[in-house]
Design a protein around this motif. Structure first.
Motif, PDB file in Angstrom:
ATOM      1  N   ALA A 116      -0.142  -8.880   4.060  1.00 40.80           N
ATOM      2  CA  ALA A 116       0.027  -8.241   2.746  1.00 40.80           C
ATOM      3  C   ALA A 116      -1.519  -7.956   2.277  1.00 40.80           C
ATOM      4  CB  ALA A 116       0.505  -9.178   1.858  1.00 40.80           C
ATOM      5  N   GLY A 117      -1.527  -7.030   1.185  1.00 35.86           N
ATOM      6  CA  GLY A 117      -3.010  -6.843   0.839  1.00 35.86           C
ATOM      7  C   GLY A 117      -2.867  -6.184  -0.530  1.00 35.86           C
ATOM      8  N   GLY A 118      -4.112  -5.713  -1.009  1.00 39.63           N
ATOM      9  CA  GLY A 118      -4.191  -5.193  -2.193  1.00 39.63           C
ATOM     10  C   GLY A 118      -5.191  -4.089  -2.267  1.00 39.63           C
ATOM     11  N   LEU A 119      -5.637  -3.566  -3.337  1.00 37.91           N
ATOM     12  CA  LEU A 119      -6.495  -2.432  -3.396  1.00 37.91           C
ATOM     13  C   LEU A 119      -7.764  -2.770  -2.968  1.00 37.91           C
ATOM     14  CD1 LEU A 119      -5.529  -0.878  -6.838  1.00 37.91           C
ATOM     15  CD2 LEU A 119      -4.994  -0.006  -4.679  1.00 37.91           C
ATOM     16  N   PRO A 120      -8.784  -1.845  -2.647  1.00 43.22           N
ATOM     17  CA  PRO A 120     -10.202  -1.825  -2.288  1.00 43.22           C
ATOM     18  C   PRO A 120     -10.892  -2.593  -3.167  1.00 43.22           C
ATOM     19  CG  PRO A 120      -9.459   0.123  -1.403  1.00 43.22           C
ATOM     20  CD  PRO A 120      -8.144  -0.331  -2.250  1.00 43.22           C
ATOM     21  N   LEU A 121     -11.816  -3.225  -3.052  1.00 39.17           N
ATOM     22  CA  LEU A 121     -12.563  -3.955  -3.894  1.00 39.17           C
ATOM     23  C   LEU A 121     -13.305  -2.957  -5.061  1.00 39.17           C
ATOM     24  CD1 LEU A 121     -14.170  -6.704  -1.628  1.00 39.17           C
ATOM     25  CD2 LEU A 121     -12.414  -6.891  -2.941  1.00 39.17           C
ATOM     26  N   GLY A 122     -13.241  -3.468  -6.144  1.00 39.96           N
ATOM     27  CA  GLY A 122     -14.027  -2.548  -7.209  1.00 39.96           C
ATOM     28  C   GLY A 122     -13.285  -1.578  -7.838  1.00 39.96           C
ATOM     29  N   ILE A 123     -12.143  -1.254  -7.557  1.00 47.49           N
ATOM     30  CA  ILE A 123     -11.094  -0.315  -8.010  1.00 47.49           C
ATOM     31  C   ILE A 123     -10.657  -0.778  -9.369  1.00 47.49           C
ATOM     32  CG2 ILE A 123      -9.471   1.349  -7.708  1.00 47.49           C
ATOM     33  CD1 ILE A 123      -9.947   1.859  -5.121  1.00 47.49           C
ATOM     34  N   ASP A 124      -9.713  -1.708  -9.127  1.00 50.31           N
ATOM     35  CA  ASP A 124      -9.254  -2.416 -10.460  1.00 50.31           C
ATOM     36  C   ASP A 124      -9.799  -3.957 -10.403  1.00 50.31           C
ATOM     37  OD1 ASP A 124      -7.389  -3.424 -12.392  1.00 50.31           O
ATOM     38  OD2 ASP A 124      -5.534  -2.893 -11.396  1.00 50.31           O
ATOM     39  N   PRO A 125     -10.421  -4.308 -11.347  1.00 54.41           N
ATOM     40  CA  PRO A 125     -10.800  -5.709 -11.445  1.00 54.41           C
ATOM     41  C   PRO A 125      -9.732  -6.783 -11.516  1.00 54.41           C
ATOM     42  CG  PRO A 125     -12.170  -4.607 -12.680  1.00 54.41           C
ATOM     43  CD  PRO A 125     -11.046  -3.655 -12.425  1.00 54.41           C
ATOM     44  N   ASP A 126      -8.375  -6.346 -11.913  1.00 58.65           N
ATOM     45  CA  ASP A 126      -7.401  -7.287 -12.095  1.00 58.65           C
ATOM     46  C   ASP A 126      -6.401  -7.343 -10.866  1.00 58.65           C
ATOM     47  OD1 ASP A 126      -8.488  -7.966 -14.544  1.00 58.65           O
ATOM     48  OD2 ASP A 126      -7.503  -6.394 -15.499  1.00 58.65           O
ATOM     49  N   THR A 127      -6.756  -6.635  -9.852  1.00 54.74           N
ATOM     50  CA  THR A 127      -5.819  -6.887  -8.634  1.00 54.74           C
ATOM     51  C   THR A 127      -5.652  -8.147  -8.079  1.00 54.74           C
ATOM     52  OG1 THR A 127      -6.598  -4.501  -8.323  1.00 54.74           O
ATOM     53  CG2 THR A 127      -5.523  -5.532  -6.368  1.00 54.74           C
ATOM     54  N   ASP A 128      -4.611  -8.390  -7.674  1.00 53.42           N
ATOM     55  CA  ASP A 128      -3.988  -9.651  -6.875  1.00 53.42           C
ATOM     56  C   ASP A 128      -4.175  -9.437  -5.333  1.00 53.42           C
ATOM     57  OD1 ASP A 128      -3.784 -11.029  -9.312  1.00 53.42           O
ATOM     58  OD2 ASP A 128      -1.891 -10.632  -9.300  1.00 53.42           O
ATOM     59  N   TYR A 129      -4.608 -10.341  -4.526  1.00 49.84           N
ATOM     60  CA  TYR A 129      -4.722 -10.283  -3.295  1.00 49.84           C
ATOM     61  C   TYR A 129      -3.875 -11.375  -2.611  1.00 49.84           C
ATOM     62  CZ  TYR A 129      -8.451  -7.033  -4.314  1.00 49.84           C
ATOM     63  OH  TYR A 129      -9.135  -5.928  -5.024  1.00 49.84           O
ATOM     64  N   PRO A 130      -2.544 -11.062  -2.285  1.00 46.61           N
ATOM     65  CA  PRO A 130      -1.818 -12.035  -1.561  1.00 46.61           C
ATOM     66  C   PRO A 130      -2.300 -12.685  -0.380  1.00 46.61           C
ATOM     67  CG  PRO A 130      -0.748 -10.057  -1.580  1.00 46.61           C
ATOM     68  CD  PRO A 130      -1.832  -9.866  -2.384  1.00 46.61           C
ATOM     69  N   THR A 131      -1.965 -13.886   0.121  1.00 46.38           N
ATOM     70  CA  THR A 131      -2.474 -14.238   1.383  1.00 46.38           C
ATOM     71  C   THR A 131      -1.348 -14.443   2.429  1.00 46.38           C
ATOM     72  OG1 THR A 131      -4.135 -15.759   0.100  1.00 46.38           O
ATOM     73  CG2 THR A 131      -3.483 -16.283   2.469  1.00 46.38           C
TER      74      THR A 131
END
Length: 719
Positions: free
Chosen positions: A457-472
């Motif tokens: 699972a993953g989220g957006l690249p760093l720096g695009i949306d400061p409020d993005t969640d990154y599931p583990t």
């Protein structure tokens, strides 16, 4: 007697050319010699050019440019032609450039014209003394020399190319290149017999009475056609130990952008008169040599700066993780400063575990490298505080979003993003907690050599949306398995996309052990050799034969990390084979991960004997997982295992869920869209069943490997 009358009496005319306006002025005698009425006249350059043979005009322009560069006389023979192109006569001209009013803004060229009564032997119709063959040889030589110097990638290579130059008709037998450093010059490269005989020349003051020093001081070439002239002009530089075989010398300045960076000496074993054509060749070679030396010196400085910058941003030592073996590589891109945004890191955590990080900042410039350094420090700081992988990436994304700075005169912002894969390793349990931000998934080589992608699972690249969640995502690394983390440069360099790039990596990962002298084979657990093979597959000669579908894709940096969990010592019988195993969790809200599960099963069965059985296995997997998501409220946990020897293996696939309701057989009608799951299991599986558990149930099936012809043969009588 007036000067004009004297010149007219000896049939000699005067002319002047203004380099700024292009106007050419002839006196009466000069006008007569060029085929005009015998009276003083001023013509534009185009009209004056029409009086001369086109080939001779191009030749005289080159000679004049040489004279301007050296501040010497320009001598040439020119054929005068009429309107029909018929040669009227041959004239000889001698001229000298004079600066306009002492300034550097152009010059006047003042000269004489005199008729040549008879053509020289070997020339046609009174043409110039340069034969066409010599001219063609010279042009071919200059083209070849220019190509060789342009392809040289280091100062040493430029000097080797210069030493191997064979000039048409007057090849030197010794060369030396002098470099300037402060108020001293020294030999930075030489070639030829007894090249090191003159030890004092290796480091002399710029004020020394030496031809190389004079060339650097004045920026003008020095030609010494005889030893007597050398000894007479530079007695202090003449040495009794000088090679006696050399009879002529040429010292030329190495000039780049108006700045003299050194001098070039060519020594000849035979007398050379240094005619205008010979000086033209030497001057052209000196210009190309100066450009090549300046370019390679700048490239070497940039490479040294880039290497130092990149080394300072990578781990200083090889990581040591108990129970795990780690190998890492970083290869910068082939162009520019050879710096970019790729990096990797190994971080010790307060819990005693270890974090592995790999990332790629957008861009291949100095700013990308600077942002990479800041982001790497930020990730290390957040990890050292003890945050979980998802929290580390969330904080890093907010940090990177705050680095956007205005660039350019208009104040526009240039935001950069970065992909990242953060992994927390528990070497005792073999668990890997992975958080991913737009980065390629990791790949695992199983104990038997099979490579499989591990979807996470993953989220957006760093720096695009400061409020993005990154599931583990938790992945278990079994003993003997190897995990690969890499940037997209390893996958997509060479014109490949994600699919063909992973196919190229798979060929290296699954390559059988190669025999080597003395050992009987290459150690398959040697991660350093595996890392070198992965890089070689991209940058080595074989990569030129495996170009991907995107031929115009630009090159990229490469960073990779390999970790291998040490195999446990266990007692197994003869002929036993390693077990392939994979586990995937499909959540209720992630039905799209069924496709990942299907692909993982195909990867596990890539060498299965019967392709029809593979399709059956994939179909039953889709049916089992879909039933869990449709008929229960929980997630589906899939575990697949392949065991046994090749040709007689067993596939067992379990799908567990938290529901106590057992599946039951249905009788769907012809138009029903569901209810055939158990019927498919009975038709396709060799064995299947449902096992109740305390917290739910597990439905499973087994397939036994068989050759296609065996599977298609009819059953025996009475079966």
């Amino acid at each position: 007697m007036r000067t004009e009358d004297l010149l007219a009496a000896i049939a000699t005319g005067l002319w002047r050319w203004d380099s700024v306006s292009g106007a050419v002025t002839y006196d009466a005698e000069a006008a007569r010699l060029v085929g005009l009425p015998a009276e003083a006249v001023t013509l534009p350059e185009a009209a004056a050019r029409a009086c001369f043979h086109p080939a001779d005009w191009l030749e005289v322009k080159a000679i004049v440019q040489l004279a301007v560069a050296e501040g010497t006389l320009a001598e040439a023979r020119l054929r005068i032609v009429d309107e029909k192109g018929t040669v009227l006569r041959t004239v000889r001209t001698r001229s000298r450039p004079i600066a306009r009013g002492g300034s550097d803004d152009g010059y006047y060229l003042l000269g004489t014209l005199q008729e040549v009564p008879d053509p020289l032997p070997g020339t046609a119709a009174g043409g110039p003394p340069i034969t066409g063959d010599w001219r063609r040889n010279r042009e071919a030589f200059l083209l070849d020399a220019g190509r060789a110097l342009a392809e040289a990638m280091s100062t040493a290579e430029v000097l080797r190319v210069a030493a191997g130059l064979s000039m048409p008709g007057f090849s030197p037998d010794g060369l030396a290149v002098f470099g300037v450093e402060g108020e001293r010059i020294s030999v930075i490269g030489h070639h030829g017999p007894r090249a090191g005989a003159d030890r004092p020349l290796h480091d002399i003051a710029l004020s020394t009475d030496h031809p190389a020093a004079e060339v650097v001081r004045t920026g003008r070439a020095v030609y010494l056609p005889t030893p007597e002239e050398y000894r007479g002009r530079f007695p202090a530089a003449w040495s009794p130990g000088r090679p006696r075989k050399r009879r002529s010398w040429a010292f030329l300045p190495l000039i780049v952008a108006g700045r003299t960076i050194g001098a070039w000496m060519a020594g000849f074993a035979h007398p050379v008169s240094f005619s205008p054509d010979e000086r033209s060749v030497l001057t052209t070679i000196a210009r190309m040599l100066a450009q090549a030396l300046s370019r390679t010196a700048l490239q070497e400085t940039e490479r040294e700066l880039a290497d130092g910058l990149q080394r300072s941003m990578l781990p200083a030592s090889k990581p040591d993780i108990p129970g795990l073996t780690v190998a890492a590589r970083y290869v910068p891109t082939g162009g520019g400063l050879q710096v970019g945004g790729d990096w990797y890191d190994v971080i010790g955590l307060p819990s005693g575990r270890t974090a592995l990080v790999i990332g790629d900042v957008q861009g291949h410039d100095v700013r990308a490298a600077g942002i990479m350094g800041q982001l790497r420090i930020a990730v290390r700081a957040y990890a050292s505080e003890g945050h979980h992988p998802d929290a580390v990436l969330s904080r890093a994304s907010r940090f990177l979003a705050g680095l956007a700075e205005p660039e350019g005169p208009d104040g526009r912002y240039d935001p950069r993003f970065a992909t990242c894969l953060y992994m927390e390793v528990d070497p005792v349990a073999g668990t890997l907690d992975i958080a991913r931000a737009g980065h390629p998934d990791p790949a695992v080589r199983l104990a038997d050599g099979t490579m499989m992608l591990r979807p996470t699972a993953g989220g957006l690249p760093l720096g695009i949306d400061p409020d993005t969640d990154y599931p583990t995502t938790r992945v278990v690394l079994e003993p003997g398995e190897t995990l690969l983390m890499c940037t997209d440069g390893l996958i997509e360099t060479g014109g490949h996309d994600l699919e063909t790039g992973w196919d190229r990596i798979r060929e290296v990962f699954e390559r059988p052990a190669a025999p080597s002298a003395g050992s009987g084979g290459l150690d398959p657990d040697d991660l350093e050799a595996l890392a070198d093979s992965l890089v070689q597959a991209v940058h080595g000669p074989p990569s030129h034969h495996t170009t991907g579908p995107l031929a115009d894709r630009r090159e990229d940096d490469i960073a990779l990390l390999l970790i291998r969990r040490e195999a446990e010592v266990c007692l197994v019988g003869p002929g036993s084979a390693p077990v392939r195993r994979t586990a995937v969790t499909v959540a209720q809200a992630e039905s799209e991960r069924i496709a990942d599960a299907r692909q993982q099963l195909r990867d596990m069965l890539h060498d299965w004997a019967d392709p029809d059985q593979v399709e059956s296995a994939v179909l039953m997997l889709s049916e089992m997982v879909t039933n869990v998501l449709v008929h229960t409220d929980g997630d589906a946990l899939l575990v697949a295992e392949v065991s046994g020897r090749h040709g007689a293996r067993r596939l067992r696939l379990d799908v567990a869920d938290s529901s106590d309701e057992l599946p039951h057989r249905r009788r769907p009608g012809e138009l029903a869209s569901s209810g055939r799951g158990l019927l498919l299991m009975e038709l396709l599986a060799d064995n299947w069943g449902v096992d109740p558990r305390g917290d739910g149930k597990c439905i499973w099936y087994e397939l036994y490997e068989a050759a296609p012809e065996d599977a298609a043969s009819p059953p025996p009588d009475g079966a």
